[in-house]
Design an enzyme around this catalytic site. Structure first.
Site, PDB file in Angstrom:
ATOM      1  N   ASP A   6      16.245  -2.102  -1.157  1.00 34.41           N
ATOM      2  CA  ASP A   6      17.519  -2.813  -1.291  1.00 34.41           C
ATOM      3  C   ASP A   6      18.702  -2.041  -0.725  1.00 34.41           C
ATOM      4  O   ASP A   6      19.836  -2.186  -1.180  1.00 34.41           O
ATOM      5  CB  ASP A   6      17.791  -3.175  -2.772  1.00 34.41           C
ATOM      6  N   LYS A  10      18.505  -3.229   4.454  1.00 33.39           N
ATOM      7  CA  LYS A  10      17.702  -3.245   5.690  1.00 33.39           C
ATOM      8  C   LYS A  10      17.816  -4.592   6.398  1.00 33.39           C
ATOM      9  O   LYS A  10      17.770  -4.661   7.627  1.00 33.39           O
ATOM     10  CB  LYS A  10      16.224  -2.954   5.368  1.00 33.39           C
ATOM     11  N   GLY A  61      12.990  -8.507  -0.579  1.00 32.70           N
ATOM     12  CA  GLY A  61      14.010  -9.552  -0.555  1.00 32.70           C
ATOM     13  C   GLY A  61      15.150  -9.053   0.300  1.00 32.70           C
ATOM     14  O   GLY A  61      15.815  -8.082  -0.049  1.00 32.70           O
ATOM     15  N   HIS A  62      15.322  -9.638   1.466  1.00 33.13           N
ATOM     16  CA  HIS A  62      16.333  -9.169   2.412  1.00 33.13           C
ATOM     17  C   HIS A  62      17.417 -10.235   2.559  1.00 33.13           C
ATOM     18  O   HIS A  62      17.126 -11.363   2.959  1.00 33.13           O
ATOM     19  CB  HIS A  62      15.691  -8.853   3.764  1.00 33.13           C
ATOM     20  N   GLN A  74      10.902  -2.285   1.367  1.00 34.99           N
ATOM     21  CA  GLN A  74      10.936  -1.277   0.296  1.00 34.99           C
ATOM     22  C   GLN A  74      11.697  -0.035   0.791  1.00 34.99           C
ATOM     23  O   GLN A  74      12.571  -0.160   1.616  1.00 34.99           O
ATOM     24  CB  GLN A  74       9.508  -0.920  -0.189  1.00 34.99           C
TER      25      GLN A  74
HETATM   26  P1  GDP Z   1      17.311  -4.934   1.661  1.00 32.84           P
HETATM   27  O1  GDP Z   1      16.185  -5.311   0.757  1.00 32.84           O
HETATM   28  O2  GDP Z   1      17.284  -3.512   2.058  1.00 32.84           O
HETATM   29  O3  GDP Z   1      17.443  -5.843   2.857  1.00 32.84           O
HETATM   30  O4  GDP Z   1      18.656  -5.135   0.809  1.00 32.84           O
HETATM   31  P2  GDP Z   1      18.985  -6.409  -0.113  1.00 32.84           P
HETATM   32  O5  GDP Z   1      19.325  -7.546   0.767  1.00 32.84           O
HETATM   33  O6  GDP Z   1      17.932  -6.606  -1.138  1.00 32.84           O
HETATM   34  O7  GDP Z   1      20.240  -5.856  -0.907  1.00 32.84           O
HETATM   35  C1  GDP Z   1      21.421  -5.509  -0.270  1.00 32.84           C
HETATM   36  C2  GDP Z   1      22.553  -6.444  -0.757  1.00 32.84           C
HETATM   37  O8  GDP Z   1      23.794  -5.896  -0.429  1.00 32.84           O
HETATM   38  C3  GDP Z   1      22.521  -7.809  -0.120  1.00 32.84           C
HETATM   39  O9  GDP Z   1      22.974  -8.764  -1.037  1.00 32.84           O
HETATM   40  C4  GDP Z   1      23.494  -7.668   1.041  1.00 32.84           C
HETATM   41  O10 GDP Z   1      24.107  -8.900   1.403  1.00 32.84           O
HETATM   42  C5  GDP Z   1      24.506  -6.756   0.439  1.00 32.84           C
HETATM   43  N1  GDP Z   1      25.173  -5.845   1.374  1.00 32.84           N
HETATM   44  C6  GDP Z   1      24.655  -5.211   2.459  1.00 32.84           C
HETATM   45  N2  GDP Z   1      25.561  -4.362   2.980  1.00 32.84           N
HETATM   46  C7  GDP Z   1      26.669  -4.473   2.212  1.00 32.84           C
HETATM   47  C8  GDP Z   1      27.945  -3.828   2.229  1.00 32.84           C
HETATM   48  O11 GDP Z   1      28.244  -2.960   3.042  1.00 32.84           O
HETATM   49  N3  GDP Z   1      28.821  -4.194   1.248  1.00 32.84           N
HETATM   50  C9  GDP Z   1      28.534  -5.115   0.316  1.00 32.84           C
HETATM   51  N4  GDP Z   1      29.472  -5.412  -0.596  1.00 32.84           N
HETATM   52  N5  GDP Z   1      27.358  -5.744   0.269  1.00 32.84           N
HETATM   53  C10 GDP Z   1      26.424  -5.408   1.200  1.00 32.84           C
HETATM   54  P1  IMO Z   2      13.102  -4.555  -0.350  1.00 28.14           P
HETATM   55  O1  IMO Z   2      12.352  -4.711   0.950  1.00 28.14           O
HETATM   56  C1  IMO Z   2      13.361  -2.851  -4.334  1.00 28.14           C
HETATM   57  C2  IMO Z   2       9.593  -2.104  -6.443  1.00 28.14           C
HETATM   58  C3  IMO Z   2       9.369  -2.909  -7.690  1.00 28.14           C
HETATM   59  C4  IMO Z   2       8.575  -1.911  -8.519  1.00 28.14           C
HETATM   60  C5  IMO Z   2       7.691  -1.254  -7.471  1.00 28.14           C
HETATM   61  C6  IMO Z   2       6.291  -1.842  -7.360  1.00 28.14           C
HETATM   62  O2  IMO Z   2      13.898  -5.735  -0.728  1.00 28.14           O
HETATM   63  O3  IMO Z   2      13.901  -3.290  -0.329  1.00 28.14           O
HETATM   64  P2  IMO Z   2       5.397  -4.126  -6.311  1.00 28.14           P
HETATM   65  O4  IMO Z   2       5.724  -5.552  -6.644  1.00 28.14           O
HETATM   66  O5  IMO Z   2       5.698  -3.748  -4.905  1.00 28.14           O
HETATM   67  O6  IMO Z   2       4.010  -3.737  -6.732  1.00 28.14           O
HETATM   68  O7  IMO Z   2       6.381  -3.256  -7.270  1.00 28.14           O
HETATM   69  O8  IMO Z   2       8.361  -1.420  -6.235  1.00 28.14           O
HETATM   70  N1  IMO Z   2       9.876  -2.878  -5.224  1.00 28.14           N
HETATM   71  C7  IMO Z   2      11.108  -3.010  -4.685  1.00 28.14           C
HETATM   72  N2  IMO Z   2      12.317  -2.587  -5.126  1.00 28.14           N
HETATM   73  N3  IMO Z   2      13.278  -3.497  -3.149  1.00 28.14           N
HETATM   74  C8  IMO Z   2      12.080  -3.915  -2.683  1.00 28.14           C
HETATM   75  O9  IMO Z   2      11.935  -4.438  -1.448  1.00 28.14           O
HETATM   76  C9  IMO Z   2      10.921  -3.697  -3.478  1.00 28.14           C
HETATM   77  N4  IMO Z   2       9.615  -3.990  -3.331  1.00 28.14           N
HETATM   78  C10 IMO Z   2       8.990  -3.472  -4.389  1.00 28.14           C
HETATM   79  O10 IMO Z   2      10.591  -3.254  -8.307  1.00 28.14           O
HETATM   80  O11 IMO Z   2       9.420  -0.925  -9.040  1.00 28.14           O
HETATM   81 MG    MG Z   3      15.860  -6.179  -1.105  1.00 31.98          MG
END
Ligand code: GDP
Ligand code: IMO
Ligand code: MG
Length: 436
Positions: free
Chosen positions: A13, A16, A40-41, A223
């Site tokens: 999270d 990416k 979840g991206h 991840q």
């Molecule tokens: P990922 O799994 O690495 O793709 O990250 P996620 O999408 O799960 O979580 C990142 C969250 O932060 C998302 O809701 C993005 O829209 C948000 N986000 C990304 N960069 C920024 C930033 O610079 N500022 C803020 N406020 N939100 C951001």
């Molecule tokens: P993105 O790509 C954050 C975490 C789960 C748990 C551990 C194992 O959005 O960054 P799993 O279901 O993979 O067996 O769970 O890994 N986890 C993540 N945490 N972002 C993710 O993906 C994750 N994918 C798995 O919360 O701690």
């Molecule tokens: Mg994510």
């Protein structure tokens, strides 16, 4: 022409999805190499928000082939729902390709994941419940189904009959109610196969041909390094290699075909699920970051644990991924936080430790040693160059860069695509250096 890897430097999270979307425009192909719909991206373009679990973020650019590589475990239901969602929103999905060799997550994998977590009680990993671990187990045991199997009813019947006997026994021993039977599952799997047939392909050659043509390929990590099955805080990890090498393996790209590894980190830290988190905050500062940063999971809506940025695992992640540059995200969320703390080392059993410890148990006893930085109060969402950031923000960025030992080339100050500061030369765009 080379490939660029986007890799998470923390516990996932990090942003990416935003990084991939931002860098995607000049590339022809974006690949996911590992993980599944545990990812979840979130990508924000204008006033539109897209939440993707399987299809790489590149799909939002019409010219890009979005590839799900052989190292990914695919839940066909999620893939179909994602294709439908994108099509409904006017996104062209005709160039989405899923590897015929990628393994399939079936309903019994999810049932096993949930049952095993329940049986672990307080020792549970806190998985996303998506069946990721059980699907990778079957892949390693050579009893899994691959995407190509969905296209052949006879294969489905034979493989499922063999595997289900064992799955029923395990589910029974875990006290789970699910008792999957072959006939309805064969029907369902065959229907998924028909729906997905145009998208299933030998993706390794697709990727290799793109590289041979001289196109630039982007690998979208999932991840993060600290969730890596080998290098993360085992057993509180996911079931694949989330480091850059894992992305290569699952996409079919050799190490020498990679030119740049861009590590992505937030300006603070978050973690979903169980496991050690030395810099975790349990006070109102953490509350504020959670709320302003909207730190709730994209996949499970769980509240993310929040803490200070930790340079100990950051330095480790830079090393094991051979990171060449960094994107620093969500620095806007720290406006109003004073002081801002950066962990630079640990005290473990009375000793100063600067190297991320791999032995289980040590991290639980790690006491962070912090350097404090004065904060700033003004919002920075509209800043587009480093020199316009408040001085204290620049100092914090410089300190992170010094700790990481590689340049921070992109800074993100908001979720939207354009809320990004481009700071320096990036090989993939062959741009000149922008001082400051
Ligand atoms: P990922 O799994 O690495 O793709 O990250 P996620 O999408 O799960 O979580 C990142 C969250 O932060 C998302 O809701 C993005 O829209 C948000 N986000 C990304 N960069 C920024 C930033 O610079 N500022 C803020 N406020 N939100 C951001
Ligand atoms: P993105 O790509 C954050 C975490 C789960 C748990 C551990 C194992 O959005 O960054 P799993 O279901 O993979 O067996 O769970 O890994 N986890 C993540 N945490 N972002 C993710 O993906 C994750 N994918 C798995 O919360 O701690
Ligand atoms: Mg994510």
């Amino acid at each position: 022409m080379p490939a660029t890897i986007i890799v998470g430097l923390q516990w996932g999270d990090e942003g990416k999805g935003k990084a991939t979307d931002f860098l995607a425009e000049p590339v022809s192909l974006v690949v996911r190499g590992h993980g599944g719909d545990n990812a979840g991206h979130t990508i924000v373009v204008g006033d539109e928000t897209f939440k993707l679990h399987l299809i790489p973020a590149g799909v939002l650019h019409p010219h890009i082939t979005a590839v799900i590589g052989s190292g990914v475990v695919i839940n066909p239901e999620t893939l179909i729902a994602e294709l439908d969602m994108l099509a409904e929103r006017g996104i062209d999905t005709s160039k989405v390709r899923a590897s015929s060799a990628a393994h399939v997550i079936l309903p019994y994998h999810r049932a096993l994941d949930t049952a095993r977590e329940a049986s672990l009680g307080d020792g549970r990993v806190g998985t996303t419940g998506r069946g990721i671990g059980p699907a990778y187990e079957d892949r390693a045991a050579r009893t899994g189904l691959r995407m190509e199997d969905l296209l052949d009813r006879e294969v489905l019947e034979r493989k499922l009959a063999r595997v289900l006997k064992e799955k029923r026994a395990i589910l029974d021993s875990l006290g789970a109610e699910a008792r999957p039977s072959a006939a309805p599952l064969v029907e369902q799997a065959a229907a998924w196969g028909e729906r997905l047939r145009p998208h299933i392909a030998d993706t390794t050659w697709l990727v290799q041909e793109a590289l041979r043509r001289g196109d630039h390929v982007l690998l979208e990590g999932a991840q993060g390094t600290l969730l890596d099955i080998d290098h993360g805080s085992y057993p509180y990890v996911t079931s694949s290699n989330a480091i850059a090498a894992g992305a290569c393996a699952g996409a079919g790209i050799g190490p020498l075909q990679v030119e740049e590894v861009m590590g992505v980190t937030k300006a603070y830290a978050t973690r979903v699920g169980s496991g050690p988190f030395p810099t975790e905050l349990h006070d109102e500062v953490g509350e504020g970051i959670t709320t302003r940063g909207n730190e709730f999971g994209t996949t499970t809506a769980r509240r993310r644990r929040v803490g200070w940025l930790d340079a100990v695992p950051l330095r480790f992640a830079v090393a094991v991924n051979s990171v060449t540059s960094i994107m620093l995200n969500k620095i806007d969320i720290l406006s109003g936080v004073d002081p801002i703390r950066l962990c630079v080392a640990y005290e473990i059993d009375g000793r100063r430790v600067e190297a991320w410890p791999s032995q289980a148990g040590l991290l639980e006893r790690a006491i962070p040693i912090y350097r404090d930085f004065p904060g700033w109060t003004e919002p920075i969402h509209d800043v587009r160059s480093l020199r316009d950031l408040p001085e204290n923000a620049r100092r914090y960025v410089t300190a992170i860069e010094e700790q990481a030992g590689v340049p921070i080339v992109l800074l993100s100050v908001g979720p939207e695509r354009t809320q990004t500061i481009e700071r320096a030369w990036r090989p993939m765009r062959h741009q000149p250096v922008v001082p400051g």
